[in-house]
Design a protein around this motif. Sequence first.
Motif, short mmCIF file in Angstrom:
data_model
loop_
_atom_site.label_atom_id
_atom_site.label_comp_id
_atom_site.label_asym_id
_atom_site.label_seq_id
_atom_site.Cartn_x
_atom_site.Cartn_y
_atom_site.Cartn_z
N LEU A 181 1.46 -5.07 -13.33
CA LEU A 181 1.61 -6.24 -12.46
C LEU A 181 3.03 -6.38 -11.93
O LEU A 181 3.24 -6.80 -10.78
CB LEU A 181 1.22 -7.51 -13.21
CG LEU A 181 -0.26 -7.88 -13.25
CD1 LEU A 181 -0.46 -9.13 -14.10
CD2 LEU A 181 -0.80 -8.11 -11.84
N ASN A 182 4.00 -6.04 -12.76
CA ASN A 182 5.40 -6.20 -12.38
C ASN A 182 5.86 -5.16 -11.35
O ASN A 182 6.97 -5.27 -10.82
CB ASN A 182 6.31 -6.11 -13.61
CG ASN A 182 6.21 -7.33 -14.49
OD1 ASN A 182 5.75 -8.39 -14.05
ND2 ASN A 182 6.60 -7.20 -15.75
N ASN A 183 5.02 -4.15 -11.10
CA ASN A 183 5.47 -3.05 -10.24
C ASN A 183 4.61 -2.83 -9.00
O ASN A 183 4.86 -1.88 -8.25
CB ASN A 183 5.53 -1.75 -11.05
CG ASN A 183 6.73 -1.67 -11.95
OD1 ASN A 183 7.83 -1.33 -11.52
ND2 ASN A 183 6.54 -2.00 -13.22
N VAL A 184 3.61 -3.68 -8.78
CA VAL A 184 2.74 -3.47 -7.62
C VAL A 184 2.67 -4.71 -6.73
O VAL A 184 2.88 -5.83 -7.18
CB VAL A 184 1.30 -3.08 -8.04
CG1 VAL A 184 1.29 -1.73 -8.73
CG2 VAL A 184 0.67 -4.14 -8.92
N SER A 185 2.39 -4.46 -5.48
CA SER A 185 2.08 -5.51 -4.52
C SER A 185 1.14 -4.87 -3.50
O SER A 185 1.11 -3.64 -3.34
CB SER A 185 3.34 -6.04 -3.84
OG SER A 185 4.03 -4.98 -3.17
N VAL A 186 0.37 -5.69 -2.80
CA VAL A 186 -0.56 -5.15 -1.82
C VAL A 186 0.20 -4.41 -0.72
O VAL A 186 1.17 -4.95 -0.18
CB VAL A 186 -1.44 -6.27 -1.23
CG1 VAL A 186 -2.29 -5.73 -0.09
CG2 VAL A 186 -2.33 -6.88 -2.31
N GLY A 187 -0.19 -3.19 -0.46
CA GLY A 187 0.48 -2.36 0.54
C GLY A 187 1.54 -1.45 -0.04
O GLY A 187 2.02 -0.54 0.65
N ALA A 188 1.92 -1.65 -1.31
CA ALA A 188 2.98 -0.85 -1.92
C ALA A 188 2.53 0.59 -2.15
O ALA A 188 1.35 0.86 -2.38
CB ALA A 188 3.41 -1.48 -3.25
N GLU A 189 3.48 1.51 -2.10
CA GLU A 189 3.20 2.93 -2.32
C GLU A 189 3.32 3.27 -3.81
O GLU A 189 4.25 2.83 -4.49
CB GLU A 189 4.17 3.79 -1.52
CG GLU A 189 3.98 5.29 -1.72
CD GLU A 189 5.00 6.11 -0.96
OE1 GLU A 189 5.54 7.06 -1.57
OE2 GLU A 189 5.27 5.80 0.22
N ILE A 190 2.37 4.06 -4.30
CA ILE A 190 2.47 4.60 -5.65
C ILE A 190 2.26 6.11 -5.57
O ILE A 190 1.76 6.64 -4.58
CB ILE A 190 1.45 3.98 -6.61
CG1 ILE A 190 0.03 4.44 -6.25
CG2 ILE A 190 1.53 2.46 -6.62
CD1 ILE A 190 -0.85 4.66 -7.43
N GLY A 191 2.66 6.80 -6.62
CA GLY A 191 2.42 8.25 -6.72
C GLY A 191 1.82 8.59 -8.06
O GLY A 191 2.16 7.96 -9.08
#
Length: 218
Positions: free
Chosen positions: A154-164
């Motif tokens: 939860l502390n590292n995501v937001s809608v539209g954010a990029e992950i790998g």
Amino acid sequence: AVNGSYYNTSTGVPTSGMIHSGWYAKRYDNLTGESGFVWQLDRDAFMGGCITHLPAKQIVTYAASGNTQTIDGINIARGSNNLIIYTPQYDTTTLTDNSGVEVLVELTRPMLLLPAPTKVVGYVRQIRQNQGSTPIPFDHVVLSATGSDATTLLNNVSVGAEIGISQEIKSFEGNCSTAGTLDWTKSYASVSGNWVFLKNGVIQYGIDSSGARHPRTA
């Protein structure tokens, strides 16, 4: 040549691991010698043999912060303080309860084996807190976490954010202790199995030729 493994006739889940059209859909068991026959995007093929997954090499990277989080499993039941990834091969939903956090991520390519710093890139489309059984569209994965792992997610995501997503398999020789040289990067498909009856053109000791007649032999 290898005699491929079977599957659980009650659930339809294959024994050991499977890579399906580029998606690492089920992890191989560690140090069992059951990784079978593998073919890659460049059309190379090899007998996988004995492998393991080093936890530090199975990670989600959050582009905005640069933070990483260990992936505890793929397409398995979620436990406490876990981060599990669910792919479209698992089911229509994650089949989870409402106790955790689930993040729907649209990927730009199948969830290939790509060792860090290379990664499969995706974008967060939905964040669901205390809502289980998230639907899994074809080109998406769901990051599903509980306990402290849910807090980190939860502390590292937001809608539209990029992950790998980065994953790596470490290979060993047949004794499961001597480091091997096989590179699983961009493996496209695989069938598990630990009965190798032909290797480098040599019939292996003690193998009855009748064992090669099963339809799952490769």
